[in-house]
Write a protein that holds these residues in place. Structure first.
Motif, PDB file in Angstrom:
ATOM      1  N   SER A 169       0.850  -1.186   0.000  1.00 54.83           N
ATOM      2  CA  SER A 169       0.000   0.000   0.000  1.00 54.83           C
ATOM      3  C   SER A 169       0.886   1.237   0.000  1.00 54.83           C
ATOM      4  O   SER A 169       1.993   1.228   0.550  1.00 54.83           O
ATOM      5  CB  SER A 169      -0.942   0.017   1.215  1.00 54.83           C
ATOM      6  N   ARG A 170       0.399   2.309  -0.616  1.00 57.58           N
ATOM      7  CA  ARG A 170       1.171   3.532  -0.698  1.00 57.58           C
ATOM      8  C   ARG A 170       1.408   4.145   0.679  1.00 57.58           C
ATOM      9  O   ARG A 170       0.491   4.209   1.503  1.00 57.58           O
ATOM     10  CB  ARG A 170       0.447   4.565  -1.568  1.00 57.58           C
ATOM     11  N   HIS A 171       2.619   4.607   0.873  1.00 52.61           N
ATOM     12  CA  HIS A 171       2.876   5.424   2.060  1.00 52.61           C
ATOM     13  C   HIS A 171       2.174   6.769   1.923  1.00 52.61           C
ATOM     14  O   HIS A 171       1.634   7.312   2.896  1.00 52.61           O
ATOM     15  CB  HIS A 171       4.381   5.631   2.232  1.00 52.61           C
ATOM     16  N   SER A 172       2.168   7.297   0.697  1.00 45.65           N
ATOM     17  CA  SER A 172       1.573   8.601   0.448  1.00 45.65           C
ATOM     18  C   SER A 172       1.231   8.716  -1.028  1.00 45.65           C
ATOM     19  O   SER A 172       1.806   8.023  -1.871  1.00 45.65           O
ATOM     20  CB  SER A 172       2.550   9.717   0.846  1.00 45.65           C
ATOM     21  N   SER A 173       0.323   9.624  -1.352  1.00 45.18           N
ATOM     22  CA  SER A 173      -0.014   9.868  -2.752  1.00 45.18           C
ATOM     23  C   SER A 173       0.943  10.865  -3.399  1.00 45.18           C
ATOM     24  O   SER A 173       0.811  11.172  -4.588  1.00 45.18           O
ATOM     25  CB  SER A 173      -1.453  10.384  -2.872  1.00 45.18           C
ATOM     26  N   ILE A 174       1.890  11.376  -2.627  1.00 44.69           N
ATOM     27  CA  ILE A 174       2.907  12.278  -3.170  1.00 44.69           C
ATOM     28  C   ILE A 174       4.265  11.585  -3.090  1.00 44.69           C
ATOM     29  O   ILE A 174       4.452  10.648  -2.304  1.00 44.69           O
ATOM     30  CB  ILE A 174       2.940  13.628  -2.429  1.00 44.69           C
ATOM     31  N   PRO A 175       5.219  12.018  -3.882  1.00 48.09           N
ATOM     32  CA  PRO A 175       6.520  11.339  -3.893  1.00 48.09           C
ATOM     33  C   PRO A 175       7.288  11.559  -2.587  1.00 48.09           C
ATOM     34  O   PRO A 175       7.138  12.590  -1.921  1.00 48.09           O
ATOM     35  CB  PRO A 175       7.264  12.012  -5.061  1.00 48.09           C
ATOM     36  N   ILE A 176       8.144  10.601  -2.249  1.00 49.31           N
ATOM     37  CA  ILE A 176       9.087  10.816  -1.152  1.00 49.31           C
ATOM     38  C   ILE A 176      10.343  11.511  -1.683  1.00 49.31           C
ATOM     39  O   ILE A 176      11.072  12.143  -0.910  1.00 49.31           O
ATOM     40  CB  ILE A 176       9.459   9.508  -0.437  1.00 49.31           C
ATOM     41  N   LEU A 177      10.588  11.393  -2.981  1.00 48.33           N
ATOM     42  CA  LEU A 177      11.608  12.208  -3.643  1.00 48.33           C
ATOM     43  C   LEU A 177      10.868  13.143  -4.586  1.00 48.33           C
ATOM     44  O   LEU A 177      10.644  12.843  -5.756  1.00 48.33           O
ATOM     45  CB  LEU A 177      12.613  11.352  -4.418  1.00 48.33           C
ATOM     46  N   GLU A 178      10.448  14.278  -4.038  1.00 46.68           N
ATOM     47  CA  GLU A 178       9.719  15.280  -4.812  1.00 46.68           C
ATOM     48  C   GLU A 178      10.715  16.136  -5.592  1.00 46.68           C
ATOM     49  O   GLU A 178      11.899  16.198  -5.255  1.00 46.68           O
ATOM     50  CB  GLU A 178       8.890  16.148  -3.853  1.00 46.68           C
ATOM     51  N   ARG A 179      10.256  16.768  -6.655  1.00 47.18           N
ATOM     52  CA  ARG A 179      11.129  17.645  -7.430  1.00 47.18           C
ATOM     53  C   ARG A 179      11.716  18.724  -6.529  1.00 47.18           C
ATOM     54  O   ARG A 179      11.095  19.157  -5.553  1.00 47.18           O
ATOM     55  CB  ARG A 179      10.352  18.272  -8.576  1.00 47.18           C
ATOM     56  N   SER A 180      12.917  19.156  -6.882  1.00 47.18           N
ATOM     57  CA  SER A 180      13.580  20.228  -6.144  1.00 47.18           C
ATOM     58  C   SER A 180      14.326  21.107  -7.134  1.00 47.18           C
ATOM     59  O   SER A 180      14.406  20.798  -8.327  1.00 47.18           O
ATOM     60  CB  SER A 180      14.536  19.650  -5.096  1.00 47.18           C
ATOM     61  N   ALA A 181      14.903  22.200  -6.652  1.00 46.04           N
ATOM     62  CA  ALA A 181      15.535  23.166  -7.548  1.00 46.04           C
ATOM     63  C   ALA A 181      16.685  22.558  -8.337  1.00 46.04           C
ATOM     64  O   ALA A 181      16.896  22.893  -9.507  1.00 46.04           O
ATOM     65  CB  ALA A 181      16.032  24.369  -6.739  1.00 46.04           C
ATOM     66  N   SER A 182      17.439  21.639  -7.714  1.00 44.59           N
ATOM     67  CA  SER A 182      18.598  21.057  -8.392  1.00 44.59           C
ATOM     68  C   SER A 182      18.304  19.694  -9.002  1.00 44.59           C
ATOM     69  O   SER A 182      19.169  19.126  -9.676  1.00 44.59           O
ATOM     70  CB  SER A 182      19.771  20.944  -7.413  1.00 44.59           C
ATOM     71  N   GLU A 183      17.107  19.164  -8.754  1.00 40.74           N
ATOM     72  CA  GLU A 183      16.693  17.877  -9.320  1.00 40.74           C
ATOM     73  C   GLU A 183      15.248  18.046  -9.774  1.00 40.74           C
ATOM     74  O   GLU A 183      14.315  17.536  -9.160  1.00 40.74           O
ATOM     75  CB  GLU A 183      16.864  16.756  -8.284  1.00 40.74           C
ATOM     76  N   LEU A 184      15.104  18.779 -10.862  1.00 44.84           N
ATOM     77  CA  LEU A 184      13.798  19.347 -11.218  1.00 44.84           C
ATOM     78  C   LEU A 184      12.851  18.358 -11.882  1.00 44.84           C
ATOM     79  O   LEU A 184      11.657  18.321 -11.582  1.00 44.84           O
ATOM     80  CB  LEU A 184      14.016  20.557 -12.125  1.00 44.84           C
ATOM     81  N   TYR A 185      13.353  17.565 -12.818  1.00 43.94           N
ATOM     82  CA  TYR A 185      12.486  16.685 -13.601  1.00 43.94           C
ATOM     83  C   TYR A 185      12.598  15.214 -13.225  1.00 43.94           C
ATOM     84  O   TYR A 185      11.638  14.462 -13.404  1.00 43.94           O
ATOM     85  CB  TYR A 185      12.806  16.830 -15.090  1.00 43.94           C
ATOM     86  N   PHE A 186      13.765  14.835 -12.720  1.00 42.30           N
ATOM     87  CA  PHE A 186      14.026  13.411 -12.488  1.00 42.30           C
ATOM     88  C   PHE A 186      14.632  13.185 -11.105  1.00 42.30           C
ATOM     89  O   PHE A 186      15.701  13.693 -10.793  1.00 42.30           O
ATOM     90  CB  PHE A 186      14.986  12.858 -13.553  1.00 42.30           C
ATOM     91  N   ARG A 187      13.912  12.448 -10.285  1.00 44.22           N
ATOM     92  CA  ARG A 187      14.450  11.914  -9.027  1.00 44.22           C
ATOM     93  C   ARG A 187      13.946  10.479  -8.982  1.00 44.22           C
ATOM     94  O   ARG A 187      12.925  10.180  -8.371  1.00 44.22           O
ATOM     95  CB  ARG A 187      13.995  12.717  -7.807  1.00 44.22           C
ATOM     96  N   CYS A 188      14.662   9.603  -9.638  1.00 41.51           N
ATOM     97  CA  CYS A 188      14.112   8.294  -9.982  1.00 41.51           C
ATOM     98  C   CYS A 188      15.193   7.212  -9.902  1.00 41.51           C
ATOM     99  O   CYS A 188      16.272   7.432  -9.366  1.00 41.51           O
ATOM    100  CB  CYS A 188      13.512   8.350 -11.385  1.00 41.51           C
TER     101      CYS A 188
END
Length: 308
Positions: free
Chosen positions: A131-150
């Motif tokens: 089951s999902r911990h959350s509906s939002i990412p635990i590695l959300e976009r940031s200023a230095s990792e804008l498109y890919f945190r995967c």
């Protein structure tokens, strides 16, 4: 290193609507003395991914024992980061039936092709359901990792969670098609849930040919230190090849791609591409699970390291 390719273990037969094709990013966990569970991501007829598993024999890894009949996690609700597909990349066995699955969610864009961010799902029944911990990412976009945190690969070691992953904020054009640019980075967490908003670069792309890496996988060396298996995406090959690096501390890596010696095979399912290598030591033998052409279109395969 020398490897003996043992062949494909499993590819979907198309009977399950959520698993028509592919078995991507094989990620093995040894459940017990008899069974290895290989977490993979299957695709439906639209190419949308959902994670499942294939249980194989620890004594004979080419022998399939069980296949998940339902996805371990379905698509996120409309508007979430994983509404267009999920790709399981790492599973941490915490004991007592609890497992953390780190997965990538696909979010389609309008002015960019997509974003790839990392989510967490939790199992409390030994990996039979999540089951999902959350509906939002635990590695959300940031200023230095804008498109890919995967491409996450997580290990729990000495009371902390260590994460090697792929991140970036750029695109490049290859054959008139925008392609992501990213490198391999590192971060730590006390609970495996809350992570910093950026990581330390571990392996950067080199030269004009490389433009990205596939999910890294890190295991300890028998004589100390760490080994990293990863995929390299090059403009010349137009597909992934495998890479390899070693480190004393898991932070400072020396690339040794030429020493891996695990490459494509002409005329086979991996004739054009080879990627997503995940090693697993089983009873004194080192196996590598991997995908071939078209990101594992035909399923996942296994190779065994040969010793003198």
């Amino acid at each position: 290193m020398r490897w003996k390719k043992l062949g494909l273990i499993y590819g979907p037969d198309g009977k399950l609507p959520w698993a028509k094709s592919h078995a991507m990013v094989p990620t093995p966990i040894r459940l017990n003395e008899e069974v290895i569970r290989v977490f993979v991501t299957f695709c439906d007829e639209n190419g949308t991914g959902r994670p499942g598993f294939v249980d194989i024999s620890a004594k004979d890894p080419l022998k399939v024992l069980r296949i998940s009949e339902q996805p371990l996690l379905d698509l996120g609700k409309a508007g979430t980061f994983d509404e267009n597909g999920l790709l399981a990349c790492s599973v941490v066995d915490l004991g007592n039936g609890e497992m953390y699955m780190y997965y990538v969610g696909f979010e389609l864009g309008t002015k960019i092709r997509y974003r790839l961010l990392t989510g967490l799902a939790i199992s409390r029944d030994g990996g039979n359901s999540f089951s999902r911990h959350s509906s939002i990412p635990i590695l959300e976009r940031s200023a230095s990792e804008l498109y890919f945190r995967c491409g996450p690969y997580c290990v729990k070691e000495e009371g902390k969670f260590r994460l090697w992953y792929v991140a970036g904020s750029e695109w490049t054009v290859l054959d008139c098609k925008p392609m992501p640019v990213y490198d391999i980075r590192y971060a730590e967490s006390q609970d495996g849930i809350y992570w910093p908003d950026h990581g330390e670069v571990q392996l950067a792309i080199t030269g004009e040919d490389e433009h990205g890496f596939g999910r890294p996988c890190v295991i300890p060396k028998l004589d100390g230190g760490y080994r990293m298996f990863y995929s390299v995406r090059c403009r010349s090959a137009k597909a992934y090849r495998l890479g390899y690096a070693e480190s004393i501390d898991g932070h400072n890596w020396q690339r040794k791609d030429s020493e891996l010696n695990l490459d494509i095979t002409p005329g086979s399912f991996d004739s054009d591409a080879i990627m997503y290598a995940t090693p697993l030591a089983v009873d004194g033998k080192l196996y590598v699970f991997y995908n071939g052409n078209d990101f594992g279109r035909d399923g996942f395969a296994i190779a065994m390291q040969e010793t003198d």
